[in-house]
Design an enzyme around this catalytic site. Structure first.
Site, PDB file in Angstrom:
ATOM      1  N   PHE A 132       1.021  -1.192  -0.072  1.00  0.00           N
ATOM      2  CA  PHE A 132       0.002   0.080  -0.106  1.00  0.00           C
ATOM      3  C   PHE A 132       0.955   1.322   0.033  1.00  0.00           C
ATOM      4  O   PHE A 132       1.598   1.378   0.964  1.00  0.00           O
ATOM      5  CB  PHE A 132      -1.085   0.172   1.322  1.00  0.00           C
ATOM      6  CG  PHE A 132      -1.911   1.217   1.404  1.00  0.00           C
ATOM      7  CD1 PHE A 132      -2.746   1.553   0.569  1.00  0.00           C
ATOM      8  CD2 PHE A 132      -1.491   2.320   2.276  1.00  0.00           C
ATOM      9  CE1 PHE A 132      -3.535   2.468   0.638  1.00  0.00           C
ATOM     10  CE2 PHE A 132      -2.291   3.220   2.414  1.00  0.00           C
ATOM     11  CZ  PHE A 132      -3.312   3.457   1.596  1.00  0.00           C
ATOM     12  N   ARG A 268      -6.674   0.664  12.159  1.00  0.00           N
ATOM     13  CA  ARG A 268      -5.885   1.162  13.347  1.00  0.00           C
ATOM     14  C   ARG A 268      -6.077  -0.071  14.411  1.00  0.00           C
ATOM     15  O   ARG A 268      -4.970  -0.218  15.188  1.00  0.00           O
ATOM     16  CB  ARG A 268      -6.507   2.340  13.733  1.00  0.00           C
ATOM     17  CG  ARG A 268      -5.662   3.537  13.422  1.00  0.00           C
ATOM     18  CD  ARG A 268      -6.184   4.856  13.468  1.00  0.00           C
ATOM     19  NE  ARG A 268      -5.486   5.909  12.794  1.00  0.00           N
ATOM     20  CZ  ARG A 268      -5.926   6.690  11.867  1.00  0.00           C
ATOM     21  NH1 ARG A 268      -7.237   7.246  12.320  1.00  0.00           N
ATOM     22  NH2 ARG A 268      -5.229   7.453  11.214  1.00  0.00           N
ATOM     23  N   GLU A 389       1.411   4.479  10.324  1.00  0.00           N
ATOM     24  CA  GLU A 389      -0.159   4.775  10.366  1.00  0.00           C
ATOM     25  C   GLU A 389      -0.555   5.538  11.163  1.00  0.00           C
ATOM     26  O   GLU A 389      -1.692   5.497  11.952  1.00  0.00           O
ATOM     27  CB  GLU A 389      -0.699   3.297  10.957  1.00  0.00           C
ATOM     28  CG  GLU A 389      -0.157   2.156  10.066  1.00  0.00           C
ATOM     29  CD  GLU A 389      -1.462   1.425   9.500  1.00  0.00           C
ATOM     30  OE1 GLU A 389      -2.715   1.916   9.679  1.00  0.00           O
ATOM     31  OE2 GLU A 389      -1.267   0.775   8.290  1.00  0.00           O
TER      32      GLU A 389
HETATM   33  C1  LIG Z   1       8.993   1.059   8.788  1.00  0.00           C
HETATM   34  C2  LIG Z   1       7.752   1.831   8.009  1.00  0.00           C
HETATM   35  C3  LIG Z   1       6.801   1.354   7.237  1.00  0.00           C
HETATM   36  C4  LIG Z   1       5.786   2.264   6.613  1.00  0.00           C
HETATM   37  N1  LIG Z   1       4.986   1.381   5.860  1.00  0.00           N
HETATM   38  C5  LIG Z   1       4.195   2.328   5.116  1.00  0.00           C
HETATM   39  C6  LIG Z   1       3.552   1.703   4.191  1.00  0.00           C
HETATM   40  O1  LIG Z   1       3.403   0.491   3.947  1.00  0.00           O
HETATM   41  N2  LIG Z   1       2.474   2.490   3.395  1.00  0.00           N
HETATM   42  C7  LIG Z   1       2.687   3.947   3.449  1.00  0.00           C
HETATM   43  O2  LIG Z   1       2.106   4.700   2.618  1.00  0.00           O
HETATM   44  N3  LIG Z   1       3.258   4.411   4.375  1.00  0.00           N
HETATM   45  C8  LIG Z   1       4.338   3.766   5.208  1.00  0.00           C
HETATM   46  N4  LIG Z   1       4.859   4.491   6.181  1.00  0.00           N
HETATM   47  C9  LIG Z   1       5.024   5.712   6.134  1.00  0.00           C
HETATM   48  C10 LIG Z   1       4.399   6.226   7.464  1.00  0.00           C
HETATM   49  O3  LIG Z   1       3.268   6.168   7.664  1.00  0.00           O
HETATM   50  C11 LIG Z   1       5.056   7.650   7.773  1.00  0.00           C
HETATM   51  O4  LIG Z   1       6.463   7.526   8.168  1.00  0.00           O
HETATM   52  C12 LIG Z   1       4.107   8.533   8.785  1.00  0.00           C
HETATM   53  O5  LIG Z   1       3.001   8.742   8.364  1.00  0.00           O
HETATM   54  C13 LIG Z   1       4.979   9.705   9.294  1.00  0.00           C
HETATM   55  O6  LIG Z   1       5.202  10.471   8.190  1.00  0.00           O
HETATM   56  P1  LIG Z   1       6.524  11.156   7.756  1.00  0.00           P
HETATM   57  O7  LIG Z   1       7.617   9.950   8.116  1.00  0.00           O
HETATM   58  O8  LIG Z   1       6.510  11.767   6.701  1.00  0.00           O
HETATM   59  O9  LIG Z   1       6.928  12.091   9.351  1.00  0.00           O
HETATM   60  P2  LIG Z   1       6.430  13.609   9.255  1.00  0.00           P
HETATM   61  O10 LIG Z   1       4.993  13.784   8.908  1.00  0.00           O
HETATM   62  O11 LIG Z   1       7.382  14.280   8.626  1.00  0.00           O
HETATM   63  O12 LIG Z   1       6.536  13.881  10.902  1.00  0.00           O
HETATM   64  C14 LIG Z   1       7.651  14.206  11.832  1.00  0.00           C
HETATM   65  C15 LIG Z   1       7.067  14.643  13.118  1.00  0.00           C
HETATM   66  O13 LIG Z   1       6.266  15.837  12.963  1.00  0.00           O
HETATM   67  C16 LIG Z   1       5.026  15.484  13.680  1.00  0.00           C
HETATM   68  N5  LIG Z   1       3.875  16.175  13.051  1.00  0.00           N
HETATM   69  C17 LIG Z   1       3.690  16.302  11.724  1.00  0.00           C
HETATM   70  N6  LIG Z   1       2.540  16.968  11.615  1.00  0.00           N
HETATM   71  C18 LIG Z   1       2.171  17.429  12.784  1.00  0.00           C
HETATM   72  C19 LIG Z   1       1.090  18.148  13.274  1.00  0.00           C
HETATM   73  N7  LIG Z   1       0.331  18.728  12.286  1.00  0.00           N
HETATM   74  N8  LIG Z   1       0.957  18.337  14.580  1.00  0.00           N
HETATM   75  C20 LIG Z   1       1.852  17.804  15.521  1.00  0.00           C
HETATM   76  N9  LIG Z   1       2.922  16.989  14.945  1.00  0.00           N
HETATM   77  C21 LIG Z   1       3.157  16.663  13.680  1.00  0.00           C
HETATM   78  C22 LIG Z   1       4.951  14.021  13.629  1.00  0.00           C
HETATM   79  O14 LIG Z   1       3.976  13.583  14.749  1.00  0.00           O
HETATM   80  C23 LIG Z   1       6.503  13.464  13.877  1.00  0.00           C
HETATM   81  O15 LIG Z   1       6.840  13.491  15.169  1.00  0.00           O
HETATM   82  C24 LIG Z   1       5.934   3.511   6.905  1.00  0.00           C
HETATM   83  C25 LIG Z   1       6.931   4.306   7.559  1.00  0.00           C
HETATM   84  C26 LIG Z   1       7.841   3.284   8.115  1.00  0.00           C
HETATM   85  C27 LIG Z   1       8.961   4.136   8.868  1.00  0.00           C
END
Ligand SMILES: Cc1cc2nc3c(=O)[nH]c(=O)nc-3n(C[C@H](O)[C@H](O)[C@H](O)COP(=O)(O)OP(=O)(O)OC[C@H]3O[C@@H](n4cnc5c(N)ncnc54)[C@H](O)[C@@H]3O)c2cc1C
Length: 409
Positions: A132, A268, A389
């Site tokens: 996904f 979730r 997630e």
């Molecule tokens: C091992 C792994 C597997 C994954 N598998 C999938 C998958 O299969 N498919 C998929 O689509 N995605 C996947 N993901 C992606 C995952 O869902 C994202 O990493 C996650 O949604 C966070 O996004 P980001 O890493 O860009 O962090 P960011 O969005 O950049 O966030 C960085 C920090 O800022 C904080 N932050 C951001 N916005 C706000 C706000 N409005 N208010 C307060 N705090 C905030 C966050 O909480 C976090 O602490 C995976 C990630 C990993 C590491």
């Protein structure tokens, strides 16, 4: 069965589900848990374990479907907790395809479910994967920022996908990829739709594979879409429905939920259950260790400092499980998460897993800090549950909005 009067409320698992859990536990304890350390070091998809799981009917669309349809709603939480009690990296490899399948079920037509979901699992001797792909380098928590474009080529009746997806579990090695893309960027997240990219599609390739802190047996990689052409029928829900929805939005009508959000909502409590599994493993392991390790002439567990920590750990695991079961039960009953109960379960279970695994390291002392004991791995594995997630902050945002009605930012 007890003689207590029928109360209309029960936390007892149905007979079938209890049997399934016991059957699964045997496989998890004898095959998955002993393999955890090896595949963590190898940082590869544990294909032989997937094959074993396919042989016994565990890694199969049928098995997961049965659990999703289990009447109490507890099928998935019970199964996922058990798998992740065994090992979270291998567990993620075993359930990674279900997120892709869920997005097809949540957004697709019955025909699309019938066509694509079986191709995400395969069968013994021919194990397959689904991925996904929602996250992008510039669109993590902010799903509305997705830049991957889907344009319709009327001449060939194909969709053309362009963009870079990141963090995709099974990305680039899956047989079927589900990709969230923007059809009309002027509409923001409301202009998005989900697309199935069939096996062997030219223009889809794997970018970098990530070397991770935890769940290292689960493959995580970028997926690059470069003029990837897919048939018209590959838009989930069908093109007619998509065009109608977009027309309604352009006229200022109701938007409906984002496709990606629907997938996350439904998944979730399942994700929370995975975290509960890791936390339970660590709490049990630490309790057992504390009865055996002797210092100052008595088991360390005889010190209140240690026993109280074990008590907090056990209580936290059970509390997280209860929130998880509540959310899963509500979802199965079709009750809306008016107080963001799905997010509550994910938030509490993820934070619990990190805290409990850390406490387990503390109780094991120096041993806990080495790779000769599993708790350091479980701690690394647990951390992902406050990130993917929806991070813990995003869950709090969702809960905060739900309970205040305010546009919390
Ligand atoms: C091992 C792994 C597997 C994954 N598998 C999938 C998958 O299969 N498919 C998929 O689509 N995605 C996947 N993901 C992606 C995952 O869902 C994202 O990493 C996650 O949604 C966070 O996004 P980001 O890493 O860009 O962090 P960011 O969005 O950049 O966030 C960085 C920090 O800022 C904080 N932050 C951001 N916005 C706000 C706000 N409005 N208010 C307060 N705090 C905030 C966050 O909480 C976090 O602490 C995976 C990630 C990993 C590491």
């Amino acid at each position: 069965m007890s003689d207590a009067p029928e109360s209309g409320f029960s936390l007892e698992l149905g007979e079938d589900l209890a049997r399934t859990r016991d059957w699964l536990h045997e496989f998890v304890a004898s095959v998955i848990r002993p393999a955890g350390a090896e595949w963590d070091e190898r940082e590869e998809t544990p294909w032989p374990v997937l094959e074993e799981a396919a042989k016994i009917g565990l890694y199969s669309l049928d098995f997961y479907t049965q659990q999703y349809l289990e009447p109490s709603g507890l099928g998935i939480p019970v199964v996922f907790e058990e798998l992740f009690w065994g090992d979270a990296g291998i567990g993620m490899s075993l359930v990674g395809s279900t997120l892709a399948a869920l997005s097809v079920v949540a957004n697709g037509t019955p025909e699309q479910v019938g066509e694509w979901c079986p191709q995400m699992f395969g069968g013994p001797g021919d194990v397959k994967l689904g991925a996904f792909c929602s996250s992008e380098p510039e669109a993590g928590s902010d799903v509305a920022a997705i830049r991957t474009r889907a344009t319709y080529d009327a001449a060939t009746r194909e969709w053309v996908l362009n963009g870079v997806k990141t963090w995709a579990t099974n990305g680039g090695i899956a047989d079927v990829h589900v990709v969230v893309a923007s059809v009309d960027p002027s509409l923001g997240s409301r202009g998005q739709a989900s697309f199935v990219v069939p096996p062997g599609t030219a223009g889809l390739s794997m970018g970098q594979k990530f070397r991770k802190h935890g769940i290292r047996a689960s493959h995580t990689a970028e997926v690059v879409l470069s003029d990837a052409r897919i048939p018209e029928r590959c838009v989930l829900g069908g093109r007619d429905r998509l065009e109608e929805r977009l027309a309604r939005i352009r006229e200022g009508g109701r938007a409906g939920e984002q496709a990606a959000m629907r997938t996350f909502e439904a998944s979730r409590p399942g994700v929370a259950a995975m975290a509960v599994g890791i936390a339970r493993a660590a709490a049990e392991y630490a309790a057992e260790y504390a009865t055996r390790r002797v210092q100052f002439g008595r088991p360390i567990g005889q010190n209140q400092a240690v026993a109280f920590m074990l008590a907090d750990m056990a209580a936290a695991v059970d509390a997280a499980r209860l929130l998880t079961w509540r959310a899963a039960w509500m979802a199965r009953q079709g009750r809306p998460f008016l107080r963001a109960e799905g997010s509550m379960s994910k938030l509490v279970a993820g934070e619990t897993a990190v805290r409990v695994t850390e406490q387990a390291i503390q109780i094991l002392g120096g041993n806990g800090y080495t790779r000769d004991f599993p708790v350091e791995r479980w701690h690394r594995d647990a951390k992902i549950f406050t990130i993917f997630e929806g991070t813990s902050e995003i869950q709090r945002l969702i809960i905060g909005r739900a309970i205040t009605g305010l546009d919390v930012r």
